[in-house]
Write an enzyme that holds these catalytic residues in place. Structure first.
Site, PDB file in Angstrom:
ATOM      1  N   GLU A 146      -4.280   0.112 -10.870  1.00  0.00           N
ATOM      2  CA  GLU A 146      -3.189   0.749 -11.608  1.00  0.00           C
ATOM      3  C   GLU A 146      -2.922   0.096 -12.953  1.00  0.00           C
ATOM      4  O   GLU A 146      -2.732   0.779 -13.966  1.00  0.00           O
ATOM      5  CB  GLU A 146      -1.908   0.743 -10.767  1.00  0.00           C
ATOM      6  CG  GLU A 146      -1.878   1.764  -9.630  1.00  0.00           C
ATOM      7  CD  GLU A 146      -2.599   1.325  -8.370  1.00  0.00           C
ATOM      8  OE1 GLU A 146      -3.148   0.193  -8.344  1.00  0.00           O
ATOM      9  OE2 GLU A 146      -2.624   2.109  -7.393  1.00  0.00           O
ATOM     10  N   HIS A 206       6.512   3.110   0.570  1.00  0.00           N
ATOM     11  CA  HIS A 206       6.082   4.439   0.106  1.00  0.00           C
ATOM     12  C   HIS A 206       7.258   5.398   0.008  1.00  0.00           C
ATOM     13  O   HIS A 206       7.106   6.603   0.200  1.00  0.00           O
ATOM     14  CB  HIS A 206       5.035   5.041   1.056  1.00  0.00           C
ATOM     15  CG  HIS A 206       3.693   4.391   0.996  1.00  0.00           C
ATOM     16  ND1 HIS A 206       3.446   3.157   1.533  1.00  0.00           N
ATOM     17  CD2 HIS A 206       2.513   4.788   0.447  1.00  0.00           C
ATOM     18  CE1 HIS A 206       2.171   2.833   1.340  1.00  0.00           C
ATOM     19  NE2 HIS A 206       1.594   3.801   0.684  1.00  0.00           N
TER      20      HIS A 206
END
Ligand SMILES: Cc1ncc(C[n+]2csc(CCOP(=O)(O)OP(=O)(O)O)c2C)c(N)n1
Ligand SMILES: Cc1ncc(C[n+]2csc(CCOP(=O)(O)OP(=O)(O)O)c2C)c(N)n1
Ligand SMILES: [Mg+2]
Ligand SMILES: [Mg+2]
Lengths: 333, 330, 333, 330
Positions: B63, B132
């Site tokens: 990322e 998440h």
């Protein structure tokens, strides 16, 4: 492009010490396989909420490494971590309860499959962050080194984590500080739906460890004895104060990225070829051929495990769900 | 004004992506599994087939590096839309976002612009657990040089994605994944919603509910419940958090004299503080009660079926709190 | 441990094409040296606020690489970036003005030494984040590839950045996407006060690039012609669409980490040995010995540069400081 | 109570580090150039000589990896004090901080604790420019599971560092580097200030100034100026931002009926919103005016001599604003 089973370097075939040891390894792998099968069913039936990432096909890596670890050695796992937990001695019931979100689970049901911690058995946790467990195992190795009781630690991670910068930073430090840690990559050819070749440069992932002078080895991850052999060398190296090792275990996940994934990115022929290398079949065959275990003994083992896992499932279904009290419990120590 | 059609939130964002990518060859997409696989939420489906791997780029799980590359590409003529699969992982790109993307236009005195979009799926639901489910929008709103939008409806999602891509600044675009299947009327063809404009979703007299993203729907449901008690609630959706349309918010509160701010992120030091304090500052003499702030629970978001529903406020609770506020019980 | 000049691999001595070219390279290096000397004085005198990181000693790397770049090729620099800026054609006056915080500087004086951007000459900026420029250059290479005008980009960074995970992530992508980028490491043996050997594992930093299959080369960073030779190969590779290269240039910073640093971590003998390899002396000698330039011509060049830099200093001192209006200018585009 | 001596803020923190490291062999330090070099601010000077490279660990420039290792070490018996050289670089450790350190005690139901300290130097001054001057304390305060302290004085710095090291949770310790040379009386020997307790630095009647870190000194100087105008200002220093001592803050505001919150971070969506809204909620009926919020400018922090001083509020401006507030001009 997809991964091919031929890519796995076949290590020299190691032999097995005793029937007892062989059956112990077989049992551990069969337990994981049976457990994952139940989890798959419970997930499909909606009894398990959220997403589960199953490791059927990859059992030899967890079992090969963990079978050589002491109770006070530690591991850090990743999102595909049920096998690591069980191989490290985790309690089947508490594991399943956690995955089902029950208050009898390892984290009162608040973490689920992605967050299984088992301090008593040296499991620093599964994690939902790709690569996130690698520094935890390495930090535990730093503690181990300070405490000088000969503990070693192992970080399990997938091929997807081979491209997280964190891995490199941590490998560098493990090498300069000679920390007793094993970096165990389970290279199953895919990160989610993307093939390793499409996102991973370099002829061989081993070079990622070698760049830091870390002894690195490709291992047939479908052969528990090959994994054990490589792990043994690495563990001895660590215990003797000679620093980290890097094992790249070539393996395959039989299922999808998560239970329910349609897997249309997979090549059917290839999937079939990998099944022929099944680690459980392979060890069973070896045990039989070498006369260490009979067909009947193995069948009995299989039945015993099935019963055990079924009992655990039945029990988990009736254990309580978390109560409102559990919502904030342990927010702070 | 193009005629509307009824599509999902997911499809609405996708429509903006198709539209902008056709219009402007410099728009590229970068993210994990967004290509042939069409995204883990099917949120990029079809783009790869039309635009190919040159413009719809499947990335490694890196990322920080991918986003850094997106910043460099944005400085040199591209308009990257960079996807962070789950909003929890924006933690990994904060250095490039804050220390590079947000400051380069300023530091270079306009020599380099950074026209890019960070899109990410956030929100509580579906039992995905503590890593998440977070929505960390309270972070980028704090950083000068960034813009932050958080659309609640399919039409706004389409219009704000188009605006975000056309903007010459870095824009962070938060999508609540529990909204992906929400269907509503969306203008066909080109549709751009200006960044920095709030919208009144429902008019009312007695209390203003300022709600963000998915909480807008909770607020609308609460307003229905309140109507049954003869309380008339006005629901205002800021849509953009940075810049914030203070004028529209304050005008509503001056009208109703009571305000509630509802957000789905962690409550502690979240966006409700800034919004409540701003409203209180500008409408102090109009307020009949303190501004009420309601946010997500201050705990890691638990996985279990029995606990996850406790994280976010629901319409009943919101209506109850609003009633107490209006009736002077708090 | 500290770094030793013997570590530098001496590349085969390259020759020089013409007197003009030789003097151009010499001029570029001398300009940087003279500029840094002035910056050091201005910093000591308090005319420059904050911290400056000078590159005296390392000129050959910036000049060697940038002398081969086109105006539309791009570079990203790091905190030790004055030399990169000048070598890439930056304006001496605007550079100094920025370092002095004047409104005639590249960023209206709001960035200072750590934040020099020069779009016209393809400089994506110096940066205060170790490793931070590497993805910017690589992103520019992605643009270059899309735009297909044969541009290449270069990222300059120090040995300290060899341990930032970001470098590895970006190298991996540059390799799989075959981006036209040069990763240029200026290995001056130290990150701040810490010697590279104490924090950097592996026998050779080159392995960090090789792990991704990136052609990697150790270069004598005290020899501008050696740098040029290596850069030429790398630039051609990039222009032809054959992807990234990694150059590790062994060099030395004559000064401290920042101007004012006492440098008590340095070995005096070693520092002296490095001075004997001075890149400016070396090229001067070569030019004279090969008859390409006379002692007098070189002395004239030196004087000319001194005058130029002094004039720039005098001017910068009287340029205006930023006004209140500049405070928020360009906050948003 | 041990007798006080007069030392700098830097020396006070160092005293806590020496004290705790002598007391507890599990306390280790990790950071860049903190060993033989004694830290870039001389903030670790002498520790290496006493405790050696086993406990005072010079690390590579790998913030994310080092901090991740510190988390693992904290889970297994160490008490790491991890140093981020400049607060701007905490951007690099956010994933390990938020997704691991903050949640592990919760997710493991107490099986693993994460007793560590992140210390970092923040603040505007000395012309270090946009990437070496930020104070991003508004981020960690938003994350359940973290504690955040921001001492303003040498004595509190010593006492809170000791408390942070002894705490079984991850604590983020922000030090304004412009305070390092501040000299004040500090208790000798063991001195622990409980995390979560505010302190009234100066008593007053007409207005409460809630000020954080270096702004405490600005507020005290403003209070001196205000006294000359016969305005009596009370200065309250929260010292800890998370948990926040709401009780002490609210009690002061109820007494004075007017409040100003001053902080040195970016103003937009910074900590002043939460504190102002909290105070307004609890003391609504006591307030004679809206809570005034003063923060750092909403721009990347400029380098130049003429601009850097515009970033933070000074005592004059604060006094002016307080006067207007008290006299009812806002
Ligand atoms: C930092 C981060 N990025 C992305 C994801 C989403 N994600 C979860 S698993 C996964 C693929 C991981 O692949 P690999 O490491 O090979 O493990 P495998 O699933 O094959 O066992 C991705 C991208 C994540 N969880 N964390
Ligand atoms: C991410 C980050 N960590 C730490 C620092 C502080 N710092 C500035 S320069 C430097 C050393 C860099 O060493 P190197 O890359 O070798 O460059 P050199 O100074 O030797 O040219 C450090 C640690 C920083 N600026 N950014
Ligand atoms: Mg994989
Ligand atoms: Mg260096």
């Amino acid at each position: 492009m997809t991964s091919s089973p031929q890519m796995a370097t076949v290590s020299p075939v190691p032999s097995i010490a005793s029937a007892e040891e062989g059956l112990r390894l077989l049992r551990a792998m069969k337990l994981i396989r049976a457990f994952e099968e139940q989890v798959r069913n419970l997930s499909a039936a909606g009894v398990i909420p959220g997403l589960v990432h199953l490791c059927a096909g990859q059992e030899a890596v967890a079992v090969g490494v963990c079978s050589l670890l002491r109770a006070d050695d530690m591991i850090a796992s990743n999102h595909r971590g049920h096998g690591h937990c069980l191989a490290k001695g985790g309690d089947v019931g508490r594991l399943l309860a956690e995955i089902m979100g029950r208050r009898t689970g390892y984290g009162l049901g608040r973490g689920g499959s992605l967050h299984i911690f088992d301090a008593a058995n040296g499991n620093l946790g599964t994690t939902g962050i790709v690569g996130g467990g690698i520094p935890l195992a390495t930090g535990a190795a730093l503690s181990a080194k300070r405490q000088a009781r000969g503990q070693v630690t192992a970080a399990f991670f997938g091929d997807g984590a081979l491209n997280q910068g964190l891995l490199f930073e941590v490998m560098n430090m493990a090498a300069i500080w000679r920390l007793p840690v094993l970096f165990v990559c389970e290279n199953n050819g895919f990160g989610e739906f993307t093939a390793i070749e499409d996102v991973t440069a370099g002829a061989d992932p081993l070079a990622r460890g070698q760049a830091f002078g870390i002894p690195s080895e490709t291992v047939d991850g479908m052969d528990v004895l090959a994994v054990r052999m490589a792990a043994q060398t690495a563990i001895e190296r660590a215990r003797e104060g000679n620093g980290p090792s890097f094992l790249v275990c070539k393996t395959y996940r039989y299922g999808g990225h998560h239970a329910g994934d349609k897997q249309d990115y997979k090549d059917a022929e290839e999937a079939k070829a990998w099944r022929l290398k099944d680690p459980i079949e392979r060890l069973s065959r070896l045990l039989k051929e070498s006369g260490l275990a009979s067909e009947a003994a193995i069948a009995a083992l299989t039945q015993e495990i099935d019963r055990e896992v079924r009992a655990v499932v039945d029990l988990a279904k009736v254990t309580p769900l978390p109560a409102d009290d559990d919502f904030e419990a342990h927010l702070y120590a | 004004m193009p005629s509307p059609h009824t599509i999902t939130y997911r499809a609405a964002v996708l429509e903006a992506l198709f539209g902008e990518m056709r219009r402007d060859g410099s728009v590229i997409l970068m993210g994990e599994d967004i290509g042939a696989a069409g995204g883990v939420f099917k949120q990029t489906e079809g783009l790869f087939a039309e635009f190919g791997s040159e413009r719809v780029i499947d990335t490694p799980i890196s990322e920080s590096g991918v986003f850094g590359i997106a910043v460099g590409a944005a400085m040199t003529g591209q308009r990257p839309v960079f996807e962070v699969m789950f909003g929890d992982f924006i933690t990994l790109i904060m250095d490039q976002l804050v220390n590079q993307a947000a400051k380069i236009n300023y530091m270079s005195a306009g020599q380099f612009r950074v026209p890019l979009v960070v899109r990410t799926a956030v929100g509580v639901g579906g039992n995905l657990g503590p890593q998440h489910s977070q929505s960390l929008h309270a972070w980028p709103v704090h950083i000068p040089g960034l813009k932050v939008v958080m659309p609640a409806t399919p039409a706004d999602a389409k219009g704000l994605m188009a605006a975000a891509i056309r903007d010459d600044n870095p824009v962070v675009f938060f999508e609540d994944r529990m909204l992906y299947n929400l269907r509503e009327a969306v203008p066909e063809g080109v549709h751009v919603v200006p960044i920095g404009s709030a919208t009144v979703k429902r008019e009312g007299r007695d209390v203003t509910i300022i709600a963000v993203s998915r909480m807008v729907h909770t607020a609308l449901a609460a307003a229905d419940l309140l109507a049954k008690e003869d309380i008339s609630a006005e629901v205002v959706d800021p849509r953009s958090l940075m810049p914030l349309d203070v004028e529209t918010l304050v005008a509503s509160v001056k009208k109703t004299s009571r305000a509630i701010v509802v957000d789905g992120g962690y409550r502690q030091y979240g966006i409700t503080g800034e919004i409540a304090a701003t409203v209180a500052e500008h409408a102090f003499d109009w307020l009949d009660a303190p501004v009420l702030r309601i946010g997500g629970a201050n705990v890691p978001i638990p996985f279990s079926k029995t606990l996850e529903p406790l994280v976010l406020p629901d319409a009943q609770r919101l209506a109850r709190d609003a009633t107490a506020l209006v009736r002077g019980q708090r």
